[in-house]
Design a protein around this motif. Structure first.
Motif, PDB file in Angstrom:
ATOM      1  N   MET A 135       0.859  -1.189   0.000  1.00 26.91           N
ATOM      2  CA  MET A 135       0.000   0.000   0.000  1.00 26.91           C
ATOM      3  C   MET A 135       0.892   1.234   0.000  1.00 26.91           C
ATOM      4  O   MET A 135       1.882   1.282   0.709  1.00 26.91           O
ATOM      5  CB  MET A 135      -0.872  -0.010   1.256  1.00 26.91           C
ATOM      6  N   ARG A 136       0.527   2.211  -0.806  1.00 23.47           N
ATOM      7  CA  ARG A 136       1.229   3.498  -0.826  1.00 23.47           C
ATOM      8  C   ARG A 136       0.543   4.383   0.205  1.00 23.47           C
ATOM      9  O   ARG A 136      -0.665   4.570   0.161  1.00 23.47           O
ATOM     10  CB  ARG A 136       0.984   4.139  -2.143  1.00 23.47           C
ATOM     11  N   SER A 137       1.288   4.917   1.153  1.00 21.04           N
ATOM     12  CA  SER A 137       0.655   5.771   2.156  1.00 21.04           C
ATOM     13  C   SER A 137       1.678   6.682   2.812  1.00 21.04           C
ATOM     14  O   SER A 137       2.833   6.308   3.009  1.00 21.04           O
ATOM     15  CB  SER A 137       0.002   4.898   3.238  1.00 21.04           C
ATOM     16  N   SER A 138       1.210   7.853   3.135  1.00 21.32           N
ATOM     17  CA  SER A 138       1.950   8.767   4.005  1.00 21.32           C
ATOM     18  C   SER A 138       1.531   8.467   5.444  1.00 21.32           C
ATOM     19  O   SER A 138       0.502   7.838   5.675  1.00 21.32           O
ATOM     20  CB  SER A 138       1.567  10.200   3.633  1.00 21.32           C
ATOM     21  N   THR A 139       2.316   8.908   6.410  1.00 20.49           N
ATOM     22  CA  THR A 139       1.888   8.784   7.808  1.00 20.49           C
ATOM     23  C   THR A 139       1.763  10.157   8.446  1.00 20.49           C
ATOM     24  O   THR A 139       1.927  10.318   9.649  1.00 20.49           O
ATOM     25  CB  THR A 139       2.867   7.918   8.626  1.00 20.49           C
ATOM     26  N   ALA A 140       1.467  11.161   7.616  1.00 21.55           N
ATOM     27  CA  ALA A 140       1.384  12.525   8.127  1.00 21.55           C
ATOM     28  C   ALA A 140       0.352  12.651   9.239  1.00 21.55           C
ATOM     29  O   ALA A 140      -0.723  12.064   9.176  1.00 21.55           O
ATOM     30  CB  ALA A 140       1.021  13.475   6.993  1.00 21.55           C
ATOM     31  N   CYS A 141       0.689  13.423  10.253  1.00 12.60           N
ATOM     32  CA  CYS A 141      -0.265  13.762  11.313  1.00 12.60           C
ATOM     33  C   CYS A 141      -1.227  14.814  10.790  1.00 12.60           C
ATOM     34  O   CYS A 141      -0.953  15.496   9.789  1.00 12.60           O
ATOM     35  CB  CYS A 141       0.487  14.271  12.536  1.00 12.60           C
ATOM     36  N   THR A 142      -2.360  14.970  11.454  1.00 13.89           N
ATOM     37  CA  THR A 142      -3.332  15.993  11.091  1.00 13.89           C
ATOM     38  C   THR A 142      -2.628  17.342  10.958  1.00 13.89           C
ATOM     39  O   THR A 142      -1.892  17.737  11.851  1.00 13.89           O
ATOM     40  CB  THR A 142      -4.402  16.091  12.193  1.00 13.89           C
ATOM     41  N   GLY A 143      -2.840  18.008   9.837  1.00  9.27           N
ATOM     42  CA  GLY A 143      -2.249  19.324   9.649  1.00  9.27           C
ATOM     43  C   GLY A 143      -0.833  19.305   9.111  1.00  9.27           C
ATOM     44  O   GLY A 143      -0.271  20.359   8.832  1.00  9.27           O
TER      45      GLY A 143
ATOM     46  N   ALA B 121      -7.097   6.837   6.013  1.00  9.99           N
ATOM     47  CA  ALA B 121      -7.052   6.792   7.476  1.00  9.99           C
ATOM     48  C   ALA B 121      -6.891   8.179   8.093  1.00  9.99           C
ATOM     49  O   ALA B 121      -6.320   9.081   7.491  1.00  9.99           O
ATOM     50  CB  ALA B 121      -5.872   5.928   7.917  1.00  9.99           C
ATOM     51  N   ASP B 122      -7.376   8.323   9.322  1.00 11.21           N
ATOM     52  CA  ASP B 122      -6.927   9.404  10.175  1.00 11.21           C
ATOM     53  C   ASP B 122      -5.571   8.995  10.732  1.00 11.21           C
ATOM     54  O   ASP B 122      -5.264   7.800  10.863  1.00 11.21           O
ATOM     55  CB  ASP B 122      -7.930   9.629  11.305  1.00 11.21           C
ATOM     56  N   CYS B 123      -4.769   9.996  11.094  1.00 10.55           N
ATOM     57  CA  CYS B 123      -3.367   9.694  11.417  1.00 10.55           C
ATOM     58  C   CYS B 123      -3.235   8.686  12.550  1.00 10.55           C
ATOM     59  O   CYS B 123      -2.362   7.814  12.525  1.00 10.55           O
ATOM     60  CB  CYS B 123      -2.601  10.979  11.718  1.00 10.55           C
ATOM     61  N   TRP B 124      -4.105   8.774  13.555  1.00  9.71           N
ATOM     62  CA  TRP B 124      -3.963   7.896  14.718  1.00  9.71           C
ATOM     63  C   TRP B 124      -4.391   6.463  14.442  1.00  9.71           C
ATOM     64  O   TRP B 124      -4.191   5.580  15.244  1.00  9.71           O
ATOM     65  CB  TRP B 124      -4.739   8.464  15.905  1.00  9.71           C
ATOM     66  N   GLU B 125      -5.012   6.257  13.263  1.00  9.41           N
ATOM     67  CA  GLU B 125      -5.433   4.897  12.911  1.00  9.41           C
ATOM     68  C   GLU B 125      -4.271   4.054  12.372  1.00  9.41           C
ATOM     69  O   GLU B 125      -4.409   2.838  12.231  1.00  9.41           O
ATOM     70  CB  GLU B 125      -6.545   4.953  11.857  1.00  9.41           C
ATOM     71  N   ARG B 126      -3.155   4.693  12.077  1.00  5.33           N
ATOM     72  CA  ARG B 126      -2.011   3.936  11.529  1.00  5.33           C
ATOM     73  C   ARG B 126      -1.200   3.422  12.709  1.00  5.33           C
ATOM     74  O   ARG B 126      -0.137   3.947  13.041  1.00  5.33           O
ATOM     75  CB  ARG B 126      -1.191   4.832  10.614  1.00  5.33           C
ATOM     76  N   VAL B 127      -1.737   2.397  13.346  1.00  9.60           N
ATOM     77  CA  VAL B 127      -1.226   1.927  14.643  1.00  9.60           C
ATOM     78  C   VAL B 127       0.179   1.343  14.493  1.00  9.60           C
ATOM     79  O   VAL B 127       0.409   0.453  13.667  1.00  9.60           O
ATOM     80  CB  VAL B 127      -2.176   0.879  15.251  1.00  9.60           C
ATOM     81  N   LYS B 128       1.080   1.851  15.303  1.00  3.39           N
ATOM     82  CA  LYS B 128       2.455   1.328  15.347  1.00  3.39           C
ATOM     83  C   LYS B 128       2.533   0.146  16.313  1.00  3.39           C
ATOM     84  O   LYS B 128       1.747   0.046  17.240  1.00  3.39           O
ATOM     85  CB  LYS B 128       3.405   2.418  15.850  1.00  3.39           C
TER      86      LYS B 128
END
Ligand SMILES: Nc1nc2c(c(=O)[nH]1)N[C@H]1C(S)=C(S)[C@@H](COP(=O)(O)O)O[C@H]1N2
Ligand SMILES: [Mo]
Length: 157
Positions: A40-48, A124-131
């Motif tokens: 999957m191509r994805s950024s992990t940017a936080c809101t804002g 996703a919202d940023c917090w959904e990308r669980v580490k």
């Protein structure tokens, strides 16, 4: 923005990922043994924020969850992290389309980025990308207050 301290013992050779809850055949797999056939191509940017997209490789959650044979009444799941009290809830259908990644841009995921296993979710919202994912708990009801990620994170954004 919130950012938990990375665990100090995130050894991929000793990390297991469990799928259990409302399923017929719970499973625990060694992350070192997980196939990385899906991407999957994805950024992990936080809101804002903005951050470049990367290519995350791992196994589709749907593939893994189907191996456990979820109960007919299963509708949701809670994705737990090794980091205490961080768990994020999802509708099961949405989670099926997510990826449990073990590599990013052809390398193991660095611990601070969520290695050895991180959840990536479409739209996703940023917090959904669980580490540091340890467990997917399949549920027959929405997780309610057990979903701590959403509540904890925006307060810190
Ligand atoms: N386990 C866990 N996962 C987490 C967090 C966390 O604190 N603990 N923070 C989330 C938030 S708010 C963001 S913005 C991203 C940050 O990911 P990055 O460090 O790869 O940019 O991780 C998300 N996943
Ligand atoms: Mo975030």
């Amino acid at each position: 923005m919130l950012h938990s301290e990375p665990p100090t013992d995130a050894d991929p050779d000793r990390w297991t990922l469990t799928v259990d809850g409302a399923v017929a055949d719970p499973l625990s797999v060694s992350v070192a043994d997980l196939a990385a056939d899906d991407a999957m191509r994805s950024s992990t940017a936080c809101t804002g924020e903005t951050a470049a997209a990367q290519t995350w490789q791992g196994i589709g959650v749907g593939t893994l969850v189907d191996r456990t044979v979820p109960d007919a009444a299963a509708t949701h799941a809670l994705v737990h992290s090794v980091d205490p009290e961080y768990a994020c809830g999802f509708a099961l259908d949405r989670l099926r389309a997510a990826l449990l990644a073990v590599r990013v841009d052809d390398e193991p995921i660095p611990t601070e980025r969520g290695g050895p296993v991180r959840l990536l979710v479409p739209d996703a919202d940023c917090w959904e990308r669980v580490k540091w994912v340890t467990r997917v708990d399949v549920l027959t009801d929405p997780p309610g207050e057990a979903d701590t990620a959403r509540d904890r994170v925006p307060a810190d954004v």
